[in-house]
Design a protein around this motif. Structure first.
Motif, PDB file in Angstrom:
ATOM      1  N   GLU A 155       0.813  -1.217   0.000  1.00  0.00           N
ATOM      2  CA  GLU A 155       0.000   0.000   0.000  1.00  0.00           C
ATOM      3  C   GLU A 155       0.850   1.271   0.000  1.00  0.00           C
ATOM      4  O   GLU A 155       0.307   2.362  -0.085  1.00  0.00           O
ATOM      5  CB  GLU A 155      -0.916   0.015   1.240  1.00  0.00           C
ATOM      6  N   TRP A 156       2.151   1.133   0.086  1.00  0.00           N
ATOM      7  CA  TRP A 156       2.994   2.321   0.163  1.00  0.00           C
ATOM      8  C   TRP A 156       3.070   2.982  -1.203  1.00  0.00           C
ATOM      9  O   TRP A 156       3.107   2.332  -2.247  1.00  0.00           O
ATOM     10  CB  TRP A 156       4.403   1.944   0.614  1.00  0.00           C
ATOM     11  N   SER A 157       3.083   4.290  -1.187  1.00  0.00           N
ATOM     12  CA  SER A 157       3.233   5.068  -2.422  1.00  0.00           C
ATOM     13  C   SER A 157       3.909   6.376  -2.067  1.00  0.00           C
ATOM     14  O   SER A 157       4.207   6.663  -0.888  1.00  0.00           O
ATOM     15  CB  SER A 157       1.867   5.309  -3.078  1.00  0.00           C
ATOM     16  N   SER A 158       4.162   7.192  -3.068  1.00  0.00           N
ATOM     17  CA  SER A 158       4.798   8.479  -2.824  1.00  0.00           C
ATOM     18  C   SER A 158       3.889   9.402  -2.017  1.00  0.00           C
ATOM     19  O   SER A 158       4.359  10.292  -1.314  1.00  0.00           O
ATOM     20  CB  SER A 158       5.175   9.150  -4.159  1.00  0.00           C
ATOM     21  N   LEU A 159       2.572   9.190  -2.128  1.00  0.00           N
ATOM     22  CA  LEU A 159       1.644  10.035  -1.372  1.00  0.00           C
ATOM     23  C   LEU A 159       1.684   9.712   0.121  1.00  0.00           C
ATOM     24  O   LEU A 159       1.591  10.601   0.966  1.00  0.00           O
ATOM     25  CB  LEU A 159       0.227   9.877  -1.928  1.00  0.00           C
ATOM     26  N   THR A 160       1.802   8.392   0.444  1.00  0.00           N
ATOM     27  CA  THR A 160       1.838   8.000   1.868  1.00  0.00           C
ATOM     28  C   THR A 160       3.194   8.287   2.509  1.00  0.00           C
ATOM     29  O   THR A 160       3.331   8.229   3.713  1.00  0.00           O
ATOM     30  CB  THR A 160       1.536   6.496   1.999  1.00  0.00           C
ATOM     31  N   GLY A 161       4.208   8.586   1.703  1.00  0.00           N
ATOM     32  CA  GLY A 161       5.522   8.876   2.258  1.00  0.00           C
ATOM     33  C   GLY A 161       5.696  10.297   2.713  1.00  0.00           C
ATOM     34  O   GLY A 161       6.800  10.671   3.123  1.00  0.00           O
ATOM     35  N   ARG A 162       4.660  11.118   2.651  1.00  0.00           N
ATOM     36  CA  ARG A 162       4.669  12.509   3.111  1.00  0.00           C
ATOM     37  C   ARG A 162       5.780  13.314   2.409  1.00  0.00           C
ATOM     38  O   ARG A 162       6.470  14.110   3.042  1.00  0.00           O
ATOM     39  CB  ARG A 162       4.848  12.586   4.634  1.00  0.00           C
ATOM     40  N   GLY A 163       6.000  13.043   1.117  1.00  0.00           N
ATOM     41  CA  GLY A 163       6.970  13.811   0.335  1.00  0.00           C
ATOM     42  C   GLY A 163       8.407  13.481   0.622  1.00  0.00           C
ATOM     43  O   GLY A 163       9.302  14.229   0.224  1.00  0.00           O
TER      44      GLY A 163
END
Length: 327
Positions: free
Chosen positions: A183-191
Motif C-alpha cells: 500500500e505504500w506510495s509516494s503520497l503516503t511517504g509525506r513527500g
C-alpha cells in the motif's frame, strides 16, 4: 587422697544360648518335671507374699482402729477435765466448736483439692485442644500459602511479552508488513524520498529496541498491580462468615489504618465500659429516686471522623454549611 577414676561400664551380657531339643523321651520327661517344679515353687512363693501382704494390711487396719480409739479416749479425758473446771460446759462447747471447725476446714480443703484437680484436667485438655487447633490452622495456612500463586507468578504467566513466539503470530505480522509495503506510495511517504524513509525506519526501529525492555517491564508491572488490586477487592468484598478473608492478602497502607482504628476502638471501648459503670450507678440512684432510666452511648474517634467526612461531603453537594447558626 587422689580422686578415684570412674568405673568402666560393665560389658553387655552375652546372649543366652538356646538349648538343643531333647534327644530322648527320658530327657524330655526330666525337662517337664523341672518346669513343673519351678512353677510350683513360684506358686508357693506368691502364696507366701500374698499372705504377708494380707497380714500387713490387717495390722495397718488394726493400728488405725487403735489410733482412733486412743484419740477418742483422749478426747473423752480432755472433755472430762474441762467439765471439772469452773464454767466447764462453756469450755466444752468451745472445744467442740473448734473441733467441728477444724473438721469442716479439712473437708473444705479436700473438696477444693478435688475441684482444683478436675479443673486442672479440664484446663489441660482445653489447652491441648487449642494447641492442636493452632497447629492444624498453621498447617492448613502453610499448605494454602504454598499452593496459592503469588501476584508475581500470575503476572509472569499472563504477561504476553514473556510468552514464546508462535508461528501463527509471526505469519500474521509478516502478512501485515507485506500488506503495508504494497500500500505504500509516494503520497503516503509525506513527500520523503526512499533514502529518507529508510533512515526514518531505522531510527524508529532503534527506538523500539531501546524501549522494548522498559515497555515489557511496564506491562508486567501493570498486570501485577491489577492482580493485587483484584485480590484486595475480593478481600474487602468477602467479609462474612460464609466467605472469610483470604490469608496473607493485605496492603501496608490498609494494615496501618486498620491497626490505628483498632487501637482507637479499644480505647473507646475502655472509656465506654467506665462510663457504663458510671451510668449503672446513676441508674441505681435514679431507680431509688423514681427517675426514668437513661443510658450512655460512646462513639469512637474513627466513627466520628467517618461521620464528619460524610457530613462534609453532604454539605459540599448541597452547598450549605450546617455548622453555621440559623439567623
Amino acid at each position: 587422697q587422689a580422686p578415684q577414676a570412674p568405673l568402666a561400664p560393665l560389658p553387655p551380657l552375652p546372649p543366652r544360648p538356646k538349648r538343643p531339643p531333647p534327644s530322648s523321651p527320658a530327657e524330655a520327661a526330666v525337662r517337664i518335671q523341672r518346669w513343673y517344679r519351678g512353677r510350683a515353687r513360684l506358686r508357693r512363693f506368691m502364696v507366701i507374699v500374698n499372705r504377708a501382704r494380707r497380714k500387713r494390711r490387717y495390722l495397718d487396719e488394726r493400728r488405725r482402729v487403735a489410733q482412733r480409739v486412743y484419740a477418742g479416749e483422749a478426747a473423752v479425758e480432755e472433755m472430762r477435765a474441762r467439765l471439772a473446771m469452773p464454767s466447764g460446759h462453756k469450755l466444752v462447747g468451745r472445744w467442740k466448736e473448734a473441733k467441728e471447725a477444724d473438721a469442716a476446714t479439712k473437708l473444705q480443703n479436700l473438696w477444693r483439692s478435688v475441684r482444683s484437680k478436675k479443673k486442672l484436667v479440664k484446663l489441660v485438655a482445653e489447652q491441648q485442644r487449642e494447641e492442636a487447633a493452632r497447629r492444624l490452622q498453621a498447617f492448613a495456612r502453610q499448605r494454602r500459602q504454598q499452593q496459592r500463586q503469588t501476584p508475581l507468578v500470575k503476572a509472569a504467566q499472563e504477561n504476553p511479552c514473556w510468552r514464546p513466539i508462535e508461528e501463527d503470530r509471526l505469519k500474521q505480522h509478516e502478512n501485515d508488513i507485506i500488506k503495508k509495503r504494497k500500500e505504500w506510495s509516494s503520497l503516503t511517504g509525506r513527500g520523503l524520498s526512499q533514502a529518507e524513509l529508510k533512515l526514518q525506519a531505522e531510527e524508529s526501529y532503534r527506538k523500539l529496541l531501546e524501549e522494548a525492555g522498559r515497555r515489557r517491564y511496564d506491562v508486567w508491572r501493570t498486570i501485577m498491580e491489577r492482580e493485587q488490586t483484584r485480590q484486595m477487592i475480593e478481600a474487602l468484598e468477602g467479609k462474612s462468615w460464609e466467605r472469610p478473608l483470604p490469608y496473607g492478602v493485605c496492603s501496608a497502607a490498609l494494615l496501618r489504618d486498620a491497626e490505628e482504628k483498632h487501637r482507637e476502638r479499644k480505647a473507646s471501648m475502655i472509656q465506654d465500659r467506665s462510663l457504663q459503670q458510671l451510668s449503672s450507678g446513676q441508674e441505681r440512684w435514679a431507680a431509688s429516686s423514681g427517675a426514668e432510666n437513661w443510658s450512655v452511648y460512646v462513639e469512637s474517634k474513627a466513627e466520628e471522623l467517618e461521620a464528619d467526612t460524610l457530613l462534609r461531603d453532604l454539605e459540599s453537594e448541597l452547598g450549605y454549611d450546617f455548622s453555621m447558626p440559623d439567623l
